[in-house]
Design an enzyme around this catalytic site. Structure first.
Site, mmCIF file in Angstrom:
data_model
loop_
_atom_site.group_PDB
_atom_site.id
_atom_site.type_symbol
_atom_site.label_atom_id
_atom_site.label_comp_id
_atom_site.label_asym_id
_atom_site.label_seq_id
_atom_site.Cartn_x
_atom_site.Cartn_y
_atom_site.Cartn_z
ATOM 1 N N THR A 175 0.892 -1.155 0.000
ATOM 2 C CA THR A 175 0.000 0.000 0.000
ATOM 3 C C THR A 175 0.922 1.194 0.000
ATOM 4 O OG1 THR A 175 -1.652 -1.154 1.328
ATOM 5 C CG2 THR A 175 -1.681 1.231 1.462
ATOM 6 N N ARG A 203 -13.481 -8.540 -0.959
ATOM 7 C CA ARG A 203 -12.673 -8.332 0.247
ATOM 8 C C ARG A 203 -12.185 -6.871 0.302
ATOM 9 N NH1 ARG A 203 -7.166 -6.640 1.351
ATOM 10 N NH2 ARG A 203 -6.636 -7.413 3.407
ATOM 11 N N GLY A 205 -9.732 -4.301 2.678
ATOM 12 C CA GLY A 205 -8.772 -4.271 3.765
ATOM 13 C C GLY A 205 -8.972 -3.032 4.625
ATOM 14 N N ASP A 206 -7.906 -2.602 5.257
ATOM 15 C CA ASP A 206 -7.957 -1.451 6.158
ATOM 16 C C ASP A 206 -7.877 -0.116 5.423
ATOM 17 O OD1 ASP A 206 -5.371 -2.302 5.389
ATOM 18 O OD2 ASP A 206 -4.453 -1.091 6.974
ATOM 19 N N THR A 226 0.240 -0.164 6.592
ATOM 20 C CA THR A 226 0.302 -1.144 5.503
ATOM 21 C C THR A 226 0.336 -2.533 6.126
ATOM 22 O OG1 THR A 226 2.697 -1.204 5.467
ATOM 23 C CG2 THR A 226 1.663 0.391 4.028
ATOM 24 N N GLY A 227 0.025 -3.512 5.315
ATOM 25 C CA GLY A 227 0.060 -4.898 5.795
ATOM 26 C C GLY A 227 -1.330 -5.488 5.878
ATOM 27 N N GLY A 229 -4.730 -5.969 6.444
ATOM 28 C CA GLY A 229 -5.831 -5.141 6.914
ATOM 29 C C GLY A 229 -6.729 -5.869 7.902
#
Ligand code: ASP
Length: 315
Positions: A175, A203, A205-206, A226-227, A229
């Site tokens: 991200t 889906r 994510g965050d 990042t990573g 979520g």
């Protein structure tokens, strides 16, 4: 004035600083920096060249927040709009809403005249085909049609979600995060991503969730993540950093506390998260459970961006 970004933001951090040097706002700066990364087809985690979901669709998530007004905008699962961060900003400024997703976000983009384009590059499509060819049994996306194709590919996504291990994936995920502090003391955050490659359709994510992927409040600070979520969504990590700062913690204490909340989930997915933050006085930090992570910063007095190591946390 200062701009802080994830390492892949190196492609846009100079543009972001140029905006601040010209007297632009933190909001303008984070948008400009992010747009540059969205254009970078070599970055397979954001915008053009982003890796698709399991159906072969590039779907983008983005969010932006103005620390002065606490206004925010976000889009999720959007197809065909290169500058998802700008669409997020338009949602904030030209609609009464904060978050638009999928068809509705695409409709809004068309209505405000944003150009549509195919974001699936040949390289990204080739990696997707390779992913399907390497599964057992292999899937040839051209050899199956219509509803069968959809069911077969979604079945594949369900398989890949069992024991999901982002570290073991055959493709990059990531991200871009930008945080900025302008000459007027305003903070802003921006986040943009193509999400996890080969993801399950629908889906999110965050990144498009305010307080999870990014948050900015002039009074206390700004943060972005990042990573995976899936864990950041459960502790609202970036809002947590800002709230911990509000309690009077130092930046390092606040970052440690917010990442410890992730660690306390006792979920190995937390091991993939990295967070950057910036305070109203220009202090910045990066903390990560991933090893060897770096972030980038450029302040008004520097000619070139500097790379800084993130503090590594352990689960
Ligand atoms: N945070 C992104 C997501 O969950 C992916 C990433 O940063 O690797 O969609």
């Amino acid at each position: 004035m200062i701009v802080v970004s994830t390492a892949n933001g190196t492609a846009g951090i100079r543009e972001a600083m140029a905006v601040l040097r010209d007297g632009g706002s933190a909001l303008d700066a984070v948008e400009a920096g992010t747009r540059r990364v969205e254009l970078n087809a070599r970055d397979h985690t954001v915008g053009l060249g982003g890796l698709p979901n399991i159906l072969g669709e590039v779907r983008l998530d983005a969010s932006i927040m103005d620390g002065h007004t606490l206004r925010a905008g976000a889009v999720g699962s959007v197809r065909g709009i290169l500058h998802a961060v700008t669409l997020a900003r338009r949602v904030m400024e030209q609609s009464p809403h904060v978050l638009l997703v999928a068809d509705g976000a695409e409709r809004f983009a068309r209505e405000i005249g944003m150009a549509e384009q195919d974001l699936l590059t040949e390289q990204a499509a080739a990696r997707w085909r390779e992913r399907l060819a390497n599964r057992q049994p292999p899937v040839d996306p051209d050899g199956i049609a219509g509803r069968d194709r959809l069911l077969e590919l979604v079945g594949d996504a369900r398989d890949s979600m069992r024991g999901w291990d982002p570290a073991g994936t055959d493709a990059p995920h990531g991200t871009v995060n930008f945080l900025a502090l302008d000459g007027g003391g305003n903070l802003a955050s921006a986040v943009s991503t193509s999400g996890y490659p080969w993801g399950y359709p629908g889906r999110l994510g965050d990144s498009p969730i305010i307080g999870a992927g990014g948050y900015a409040d002039n009074r206390w600070g700004a943060a972005a993540s990042t990573g995976t979520g899936e864990v950041v969504l459960r502790t609202l990590t970036t809002r947590s950093v800002v709230l911990y700062l509000r309690t009077g913690m130092t930046l390092d204490q606040a970052m440690r506390a917010a990442l410890s909340d992730l660690g306390a989930l006792n979920d190995p997915l937390a091991g993939h998260v990295a967070v950057i933050a910036l305070t109203p006085s220009g202090r910045h930090a990066g903390y990560a459970y991933r090893s060897g992570e770096h972030y980038v910063y450029l302040d008004g007095a520097m000619a070139e961006p500097e790379i800084a190591a993130m503090v590594q946390m352990r689960l």
